[in-house]
Design an enzyme around this catalytic site. Structure first.
Site, PDB file in Angstrom:
ATOM      1  N   ASP A 188     -26.381 -23.354 -45.208  1.00  0.00           N
ATOM      2  CA  ASP A 188     -26.461 -24.369 -46.255  1.00  0.00           C
ATOM      3  C   ASP A 188     -27.901 -24.334 -46.761  1.00  0.00           C
ATOM      4  O   ASP A 188     -28.803 -24.827 -46.085  1.00  0.00           O
ATOM      5  CB  ASP A 188     -26.116 -25.756 -45.702  1.00  0.00           C
ATOM      6  CG  ASP A 188     -26.280 -26.843 -46.755  1.00  0.00           C
ATOM      7  OD1 ASP A 188     -25.916 -26.605 -47.924  1.00  0.00           O
ATOM      8  OD2 ASP A 188     -26.796 -27.927 -46.412  1.00  0.00           O
ATOM      9  N   GLU A 199     -23.326 -21.420 -48.758  1.00  0.00           N
ATOM     10  CA  GLU A 199     -22.896 -22.399 -49.748  1.00  0.00           C
ATOM     11  C   GLU A 199     -23.638 -22.156 -51.046  1.00  0.00           C
ATOM     12  O   GLU A 199     -24.851 -21.958 -51.061  1.00  0.00           O
ATOM     13  CB  GLU A 199     -23.164 -23.820 -49.239  1.00  0.00           C
ATOM     14  CG  GLU A 199     -22.601 -24.885 -50.155  1.00  0.00           C
ATOM     15  CD  GLU A 199     -22.691 -26.282 -49.574  1.00  0.00           C
ATOM     16  OE1 GLU A 199     -23.211 -27.175 -50.278  1.00  0.00           O
ATOM     17  OE2 GLU A 199     -22.246 -26.478 -48.422  1.00  0.00           O
ATOM     18  N   ASP A 247     -27.018 -31.017 -42.937  1.00  0.00           N
ATOM     19  CA  ASP A 247     -27.302 -29.646 -43.375  1.00  0.00           C
ATOM     20  C   ASP A 247     -26.692 -28.642 -42.388  1.00  0.00           C
ATOM     21  O   ASP A 247     -26.198 -27.591 -42.783  1.00  0.00           O
ATOM     22  CB  ASP A 247     -28.818 -29.427 -43.489  1.00  0.00           C
ATOM     23  CG  ASP A 247     -29.451 -30.420 -44.447  1.00  0.00           C
ATOM     24  OD1 ASP A 247     -29.496 -30.130 -45.641  1.00  0.00           O
ATOM     25  OD2 ASP A 247     -29.877 -31.497 -43.984  1.00  0.00           O
TER      26      ASP A 247
END
Length: 195
Positions: free
Chosen positions: A16, A76, A151
């Protein structure tokens, strides 16, 4: 050196991207089962320079890759926000993490946040809390282990979404059909609040 022999086990790394906190996670995939082996965050707040942060992202992602030897990377995609400057910084952070994976010849797949949420919860607009809760149930992670920043769970979500896209669990595509199949097969693992 990477072997060309087919593997029965794979390690999927999820990332992420972020410029203050970057989440990472590693899943061990054996057949149609996934197990979390590590997750956490790379803390970058203490570095004043954006360029120094990018250098640290490259170093740390490379270090994690060298420690766990993932076979694939799921990252992501940055979502479009109102602040163009923030988007630019986030895109750079993502690019540096991708470069680290390229450095080690790791195939990369990018997933939009909505696709990750849909694959895990069946709802593309699910909250971070809902995603984290479903991951905890599906991967049987203890409450103590889950006490970590979103996160890290977002990175775990990217890795788990990739696992689903690989065709596991049965039902595949990650949309509503695969969610229905999962609920049918694992109704005891799904709470009513997450439906």
């Amino acid at each position: 050196m990477r072997s060309d022999a087919p593997k029965t086990e794979k390690i999927v790394m999820g990332i992420d991207p972020g410029t203050n906190l970057m989440g990472y996670a590693l899943l061990k995939v054996t057949g149609n089962k996934a197990e979390m082996i590590a997750f956490g965050v790379i803390e970058l707040k203490k570095y004043a320079s954006h360029y120094l942060k990018l250098g640290k992202i490259f170093e740390r992602v490379l270090s994690i890759i060298d420690s766990y030897h993932p076979d694939e990377l799921a990252i992501e995609a940055p979502f479009f926000g109102k602040n163009v400057q923030s988007m630019l910084k986030l895109g750079r952070a993502q690019g540096v993490a991708i470069c680290a994976a390229i450095q080690r010849d790791i195939p990369i797949t990018e997933y939009e946040p909505k696709k990750i949420k849909m694959a895990i919860t069946g709802n593309g607009a699910a909250s971070k809390e809902q995603v984290a809760s479903m991951l905890q149930k599906m991967l049987k992670i203890s409450d103590e282990t889950m006490k970590i920043q979103f996160d890290a769970t977002d990175a775990l979500g990217a890795a788990y979404c990739h696992f689903i896209q690989m065709g596991k669990p049965a039902g595949g595509g990650g949309g509503k059909e695969s969610w229905k199949d999962f609920v049918k097969k694992h109704s005891s693992r799904v709470s009513e609040g997450s439906l």
